[in-house]
Design an enzyme around this catalytic site. Structure first.
Site, PDB file in Angstrom:
ATOM      1  N   GLU A  33      11.265 -13.272 -19.306  1.00  0.00           N
ATOM      2  CA  GLU A  33      10.927 -11.871 -19.002  1.00  0.00           C
ATOM      3  C   GLU A  33       9.874 -11.344 -19.977  1.00  0.00           C
ATOM      4  O   GLU A  33       8.935 -10.649 -19.590  1.00  0.00           O
ATOM      5  CB  GLU A  33      12.186 -11.007 -19.031  1.00  0.00           C
ATOM      6  CG  GLU A  33      11.990  -9.533 -18.774  1.00  0.00           C
ATOM      7  CD  GLU A  33      11.285  -9.176 -17.474  1.00  0.00           C
ATOM      8  OE1 GLU A  33      10.826  -8.027 -17.366  1.00  0.00           O
ATOM      9  OE2 GLU A  33      11.129 -10.058 -16.605  1.00  0.00           O
ATOM     10  N   CYS A  78       0.856  -1.188   0.000  1.00  0.00           N
ATOM     11  CA  CYS A  78       0.000   0.000   0.000  1.00  0.00           C
ATOM     12  C   CYS A  78       0.887   1.231   0.000  1.00  0.00           C
ATOM     13  O   CYS A  78       2.090   1.140   0.202  1.00  0.00           O
ATOM     14  CB  CYS A  78      -0.878  -0.003   1.244  1.00  0.00           C
ATOM     15  SG  CYS A  78      -1.813  -1.525   1.432  1.00  0.00           S
ATOM     16  N   HIS A 107       9.345 -31.491 -25.079  1.00  0.00           N
ATOM     17  CA  HIS A 107       9.006 -32.372 -23.951  1.00  0.00           C
ATOM     18  C   HIS A 107       7.635 -32.021 -23.366  1.00  0.00           C
ATOM     19  O   HIS A 107       7.358 -32.303 -22.203  1.00  0.00           O
ATOM     20  CB  HIS A 107      10.098 -32.274 -22.871  1.00  0.00           C
ATOM     21  CG  HIS A 107      11.464 -32.558 -23.433  1.00  0.00           C
ATOM     22  ND1 HIS A 107      11.884 -33.816 -23.768  1.00  0.00           N
ATOM     23  CD2 HIS A 107      12.460 -31.710 -23.780  1.00  0.00           C
ATOM     24  CE1 HIS A 107      13.107 -33.750 -24.267  1.00  0.00           C
ATOM     25  NE2 HIS A 107      13.476 -32.485 -24.291  1.00  0.00           N
ATOM     26  N   LYS A 134       6.209  -9.870 -18.898  1.00  0.00           N
ATOM     27  CA  LYS A 134       5.724  -8.534 -19.277  1.00  0.00           C
ATOM     28  C   LYS A 134       4.341  -8.632 -19.925  1.00  0.00           C
ATOM     29  O   LYS A 134       3.429  -7.874 -19.614  1.00  0.00           O
ATOM     30  CB  LYS A 134       6.709  -7.847 -20.244  1.00  0.00           C
ATOM     31  CG  LYS A 134       8.004  -7.407 -19.557  1.00  0.00           C
ATOM     32  CD  LYS A 134       7.877  -6.173 -18.722  1.00  0.00           C
ATOM     33  CE  LYS A 134       7.780  -6.373 -17.225  1.00  0.00           C
ATOM     34  NZ  LYS A 134       8.777  -7.071 -16.497  1.00  0.00           N
ATOM     35  N   ASN A 190       0.431  -0.152   6.207  1.00  0.00           N
ATOM     36  CA  ASN A 190       0.955  -0.901   5.056  1.00  0.00           C
ATOM     37  C   ASN A 190       1.639  -2.140   5.623  1.00  0.00           C
ATOM     38  O   ASN A 190       2.606  -2.013   6.385  1.00  0.00           O
ATOM     39  CB  ASN A 190       1.957  -0.055   4.269  1.00  0.00           C
ATOM     40  CG  ASN A 190       2.648  -0.903   3.194  1.00  0.00           C
ATOM     41  OD1 ASN A 190       2.135  -1.936   2.788  1.00  0.00           O
ATOM     42  ND2 ASN A 190       3.826  -0.469   2.771  1.00  0.00           N
ATOM     43  N   GLY A 191       1.132  -3.307   5.288  1.00  0.00           N
ATOM     44  CA  GLY A 191       1.723  -4.540   5.823  1.00  0.00           C
ATOM     45  C   GLY A 191       0.638  -5.539   6.180  1.00  0.00           C
ATOM     46  O   GLY A 191      -0.517  -5.390   5.751  1.00  0.00           O
ATOM     47  N   GLU A 243       1.675  -9.439 -17.289  1.00  0.00           N
ATOM     48  CA  GLU A 243       1.403  -8.303 -16.391  1.00  0.00           C
ATOM     49  C   GLU A 243       0.554  -7.229 -17.058  1.00  0.00           C
ATOM     50  O   GLU A 243      -0.349  -6.669 -16.449  1.00  0.00           O
ATOM     51  CB  GLU A 243       2.726  -7.643 -15.982  1.00  0.00           C
ATOM     52  CG  GLU A 243       3.572  -8.405 -15.006  1.00  0.00           C
ATOM     53  CD  GLU A 243       4.787  -7.573 -14.625  1.00  0.00           C
ATOM     54  OE1 GLU A 243       4.723  -6.903 -13.584  1.00  0.00           O
ATOM     55  OE2 GLU A 243       5.773  -7.571 -15.382  1.00  0.00           O
ATOM     56  N   ARG A 255       1.686   1.684  -5.887  1.00  0.00           N
ATOM     57  CA  ARG A 255       1.885   0.710  -4.818  1.00  0.00           C
ATOM     58  C   ARG A 255       0.602  -0.039  -4.476  1.00  0.00           C
ATOM     59  O   ARG A 255       0.624  -0.967  -3.660  1.00  0.00           O
ATOM     60  CB  ARG A 255       2.416   1.399  -3.556  1.00  0.00           C
ATOM     61  CG  ARG A 255       3.725   2.149  -3.745  1.00  0.00           C
ATOM     62  CD  ARG A 255       4.128   2.846  -2.469  1.00  0.00           C
ATOM     63  NE  ARG A 255       4.317   1.867  -1.423  1.00  0.00           N
ATOM     64  CZ  ARG A 255       5.482   1.250  -1.213  1.00  0.00           C
ATOM     65  NH1 ARG A 255       6.522   1.532  -1.958  1.00  0.00           N
ATOM     66  NH2 ARG A 255       5.595   0.339  -0.258  1.00  0.00           N
ATOM     67  N   TRP A 302      -3.575  -1.830  -1.401  1.00  0.00           N
ATOM     68  CA  TRP A 302      -3.519  -3.085  -2.147  1.00  0.00           C
ATOM     69  C   TRP A 302      -4.093  -4.120  -1.191  1.00  0.00           C
ATOM     70  O   TRP A 302      -3.496  -4.426  -0.163  1.00  0.00           O
ATOM     71  CB  TRP A 302      -2.078  -3.460  -2.514  1.00  0.00           C
ATOM     72  CG  TRP A 302      -2.002  -4.585  -3.482  1.00  0.00           C
ATOM     73  CD1 TRP A 302      -2.036  -4.520  -4.846  1.00  0.00           C
ATOM     74  CD2 TRP A 302      -1.884  -5.998  -3.181  1.00  0.00           C
ATOM     75  NE1 TRP A 302      -1.954  -5.767  -5.406  1.00  0.00           N
ATOM     76  CE2 TRP A 302      -1.871  -6.693  -4.416  1.00  0.00           C
ATOM     77  CE3 TRP A 302      -1.799  -6.731  -1.998  1.00  0.00           C
ATOM     78  CZ2 TRP A 302      -1.771  -8.096  -4.492  1.00  0.00           C
ATOM     79  CZ3 TRP A 302      -1.716  -8.116  -2.071  1.00  0.00           C
ATOM     80  CH2 TRP A 302      -1.684  -8.785  -3.310  1.00  0.00           C
ATOM     81  N   LYS A 357       3.710  -2.119  -7.350  1.00  0.00           N
ATOM     82  CA  LYS A 357       5.110  -1.964  -7.740  1.00  0.00           C
ATOM     83  C   LYS A 357       6.079  -2.621  -6.772  1.00  0.00           C
ATOM     84  O   LYS A 357       7.096  -3.188  -7.170  1.00  0.00           O
ATOM     85  CB  LYS A 357       5.450  -0.472  -7.853  1.00  0.00           C
ATOM     86  CG  LYS A 357       6.847  -0.173  -8.313  1.00  0.00           C
ATOM     87  CD  LYS A 357       7.064  -0.666  -9.722  1.00  0.00           C
ATOM     88  CE  LYS A 357       8.467  -0.510 -10.243  1.00  0.00           C
ATOM     89  NZ  LYS A 357       8.683  -1.203 -11.506  1.00  0.00           N
TER      90      LYS A 357
HETATM   91  C1  AGP Z   1       7.985  -6.926 -12.678  1.00  0.00           C
HETATM   92  O1  AGP Z   1       7.530  -6.221 -13.753  1.00  0.00           O
HETATM   93  C2  AGP Z   1       7.117  -6.903 -11.524  1.00  0.00           C
HETATM   94  N1  AGP Z   1       6.842  -5.587 -11.107  1.00  0.00           N
HETATM   95  C3  AGP Z   1       7.582  -7.784 -10.384  1.00  0.00           C
HETATM   96  O2  AGP Z   1       7.713  -9.084 -10.851  1.00  0.00           O
HETATM   97  C4  AGP Z   1       8.906  -7.359  -9.728  1.00  0.00           C
HETATM   98  O3  AGP Z   1       9.962  -7.622 -10.570  1.00  0.00           O
HETATM   99  C5  AGP Z   1       9.088  -8.146  -8.437  1.00  0.00           C
HETATM  100  O4  AGP Z   1       8.015  -7.841  -7.590  1.00  0.00           O
HETATM  101  C6  AGP Z   1      10.411  -7.837  -7.763  1.00  0.00           C
HETATM  102  O5  AGP Z   1      10.440  -6.506  -7.382  1.00  0.00           O
HETATM  103  P1  AGP Z   1      11.822  -5.839  -6.924  1.00  0.00           P
HETATM  104  O6  AGP Z   1      12.757  -5.899  -8.070  1.00  0.00           O
HETATM  105  O7  AGP Z   1      11.440  -4.443  -6.554  1.00  0.00           O
HETATM  106  O8  AGP Z   1      12.316  -6.628  -5.745  1.00  0.00           O
END
Ligand code: AGP
Length: 611
Positions: free
Chosen positions: A484, A2, A507, A488, A99-100, A491, A27, A73, A606
């Site tokens: 990767e 959050c 396989h 992307k 937050n937590g 996401e 966030r 969040w 994020k």
């Molecule tokens: C990647 O696009 C995502 N936002 C997510 O997988 C991110 O890489 C992951 O949460 C790790 O975050 P960090 O690099 O801030 O530790």
């Protein structure tokens, strides 16, 4: 996870907090809320975006010089007005943002329920607040003392900020596991999850550590530990400009950050890589060079995109340094009870520097005398502060939830570390070393060139935007790039996508192939190229649609594919920094073509500061 913001001082608190919440919305964006103290406690909260809260407050009297704000969040209780923060206490005199996660909240809730407490929301936060108020009532003590006593019984992670109707000149805040920054102004203080809401008001900040409590007045900041001992606040000067957290004329932060990569990779190399002198200067690594060189293994610990960077680094370190590398998902590594020996080298990779699983994984390893080196983007973040040494990636603030520029900067830093150690270990020739320094130095210019011609990617995105699934394939250094690319797309476009080693396809996954399945190959010129070309033909033989990242001038491979993304030629060790970019753009433009909010994809945040 959050975003929290708070203010106390002479300014109008509402506009400061609202703007701060908008800056922190990456966030978490399930709901938002604000509490203001002005002749009584006023709490406003709404499910959805900060802008929806703002619209709902038009015309209201929002005058106040102290307030707290939150963008959520959801963890406990689905997104709703009731579960939104701030939560208020049973007496209505206290309000809290959090937050937590309070892991033992149900036990605390049972205790309070037995005492007759009723709860309006499903949140762990409301339970925590009433637990604190109950202590205050029973011990007839100050709110600060009740918070200190209460937190000793709490299990979990938290940043909390409280306001008390009966003490409208004071904010109480505390931290364990989640990030908290306090901005120190002239006769005013700003609190936030990171520096982005603070930067336009002051560059003087205090990073609050775990188990610390802050008592904040307009002109006073007191830091204490839970043992009630006073601590001296350590003020740091922020090295960030406001422009860095603005869109700068781009439609989205994600697109801006993709286009920033020529500069961010350059900034990452600048002052470190000297091709002429043939040197790599990294103070935070040099100190531990002996331990790294003599390490029997290096363990890379990370999550998500950062984990993919670790996977590319595994190939690079093993090839150049001849050191065994293990790449660990932090969430598994922290609970697997891994074998960690004194002197083991752990490299923690993280953009935010606040990812809970990575943070706790390295704290565990540190407690077993491992050496922790951080490859981190956010300056002053928790992982950076817990690490013994390491290197910042200097990619600047990354606001788009989907990580892009941080990934290529992580690769640049990890490649420099590997080259430095390999040269020290003499496991590569001077000639190869010099060649790779030049190759690395040439990357920013090649990225710039690559970004000059991306119009065709929009058409390709339009063509495949309605695909139900995607498969991403690569070999060697390009296998993590395929992973990767798939991440992307998932996401940003919510399309199911899987990354796989190209040879692994036979396989099982090849059963998925038909004329409706786009298969994206990362097929640039490298040691395995001819093998990848065979894999492309196997897909074509089953009518699969082949898209491929190919090296400029590779007409043979281009001729085999339905659509291609051409990238400049580069040594396979540095090529991942180029090859990932068309995949970032493909995901971006498919997300745009589907009218999704590419900066704030659903269900994501994020920085994952809870487990
Ligand atoms: C990647 O696009 C995502 N936002 C997510 O997988 C991110 O890489 C992951 O949460 C790790 O975050 P960090 O690099 O801030 O530790």
């Amino acid at each position: 996870m959050c975003g929290i913001v708070a203010y106390i001082g002479p300014r109008e608190a509402y506009p400061v907090i609202l703007k701060g919440l908008k800056r922190l919305e990456y966030r978490g964006y399930d709901s938002a809320g604000i509490a203001l103290l002005n002749g009584g406690l006023k709490v406003y909260k709404k499910k959805g975006r900060v802008s929806e809260l703002e619209d709902s407050l038009l015309g209201k009297d929002l005058h106040a010089n102290i307030g707290i704000g939150h963008t959520r969040w959801a963890t406990h209780g689905e997104p709703s007005d009731t579960n939104a923060h701030p939560q208020t206490s049973a007496s209505g005199k206290l309000a809290i943002i959090h937050n937590g996660i309070i892991e033992n909240y149900s036990q605390l809730k049972q205790e309070l329920t037995k005492k007759g407490y009723k709860f309006n929301s499903e949140t762990d936060t409301e339970v925590l607040l009433n637990f604190i108020e109950d202590i205050q009532k029973n011990n007839e003590c100050s709110l600060e003392e009740a918070v200190r006593i209460g937190l000793k019984r709490v299990v979990g992670a938290y940043v909390i900020v409280l306001v008390d109707q009966e003490h409208p000149d004071t904010l109480i805040a505390a931290r364990k596991g989640s990030p908290l920054v306090i901005g120190v102004g002239k006769g005013e203080h700003f609190l936030a999850s990171d520096a982005s809401p603070i930067i336009e008001y002051t560059k003087e900040v205090v990073y609050v550590n775990d188990y610390e409590l802050a008592i904040i007045k307009a002109d006073e900041l007191i830091l204490k530990n839970l043992g009630n001992d006073k601590l001296t606040p350590y003020i740091t000067k922020l090295d960030m400009e406001l422009a860095a957290i603005e869109k700068g004329g781009y439609d989205h932060f994600m697109l801006k950050e993709i286009f920033e990569q020529p500069n961010t990779i350059y900034d990452c190399l600048r002052g470190r890589l000297d091709v002429e002198a043939g040197t790599i200067t990294m103070k935070g690594i040099e100190e531990y060079a002996e331990q790294i060189m003599n390490a029997s293994r290096i363990v890379m610990v990370a999550c998500g995109t950062s984990w993919h960077a670790g996977l590319v680094a595994e190939y690079i370190f093993e090839e150049l340094c001849r050191i065994n590398v293990e790449v660990e998902y932090a969430s598994e590594f922290r609970y697997r009870n891994p074998v960690i020996n004194k002197g083991d080298v752990i490299i923690a990779i993280s953009q935010s520097g606040e990812t809970a699983d990575t943070l706790v994984a390295i704290e565990n390893a540190k407690s077993k005398d491992a050496i922790i080196l951080g490859v981190v983007n956010v300056v002053g973040s928790s992982i950076a502060r817990v690490s013994h040494g390491g290197a910042y990636t200097h990619a600047g603030p990354e606001i788009g939830v989907a990580s892009t520029k941080a990934f290529t900067a992580q690769l640049a830093v990890l490649t420099m570390i590997a080259l430095k150690i390999a040269r020290k270990k003499d496991t590569i020739s001077e000639e190869r070393y010099r060649h790779l320094l030049e190759e690395l130095h040439a990357i920013p210019e090649k990225v710039f060139k690559l970004l000059e011609s991306i119009e065709h990617i929009k058409e390709i995105a339009e063509k495949y935007k309605n695909a139900r699934d995607f498969l991403y394939l690569g070999r060697g250094y390009n296998f993590p790039v395929a992973l990767e690319g798939a991440l992307k797309l998932k996401e940003i476009s919510y399309i199911h996508a899987e990354g796989y080693p190209a040879a692994e396809m036979k396989h099982g996954p090849i059963a998925l192939v038909d004329e409706n399945l786009p298969v994206v190959f990362v097929a640039t010129k490298d040691a395995h190229h001819h093998k990848v070309v065979s894999n492309i033909q196997e897909i074509k033989a089953r009518k699969g649609k082949v898209l491929a990242v190919v090296t400029e001038g590779d007409e043979t491979t281009i001729g085999l594919c339905d659509d291609v993304f051409v990238v400049p030629e580069a040594d396979e060790i540095v090529a991942p920094m180029l090859n990932v970019i068309p995949l970032q753009l493909l995901a971006y433009y498919i997300g745009i073509a589907k009218n999704y909010d590419v900066d704030k994809p659903r269900n994501l945040a994020k920085s994952v500061t809870v487990e």
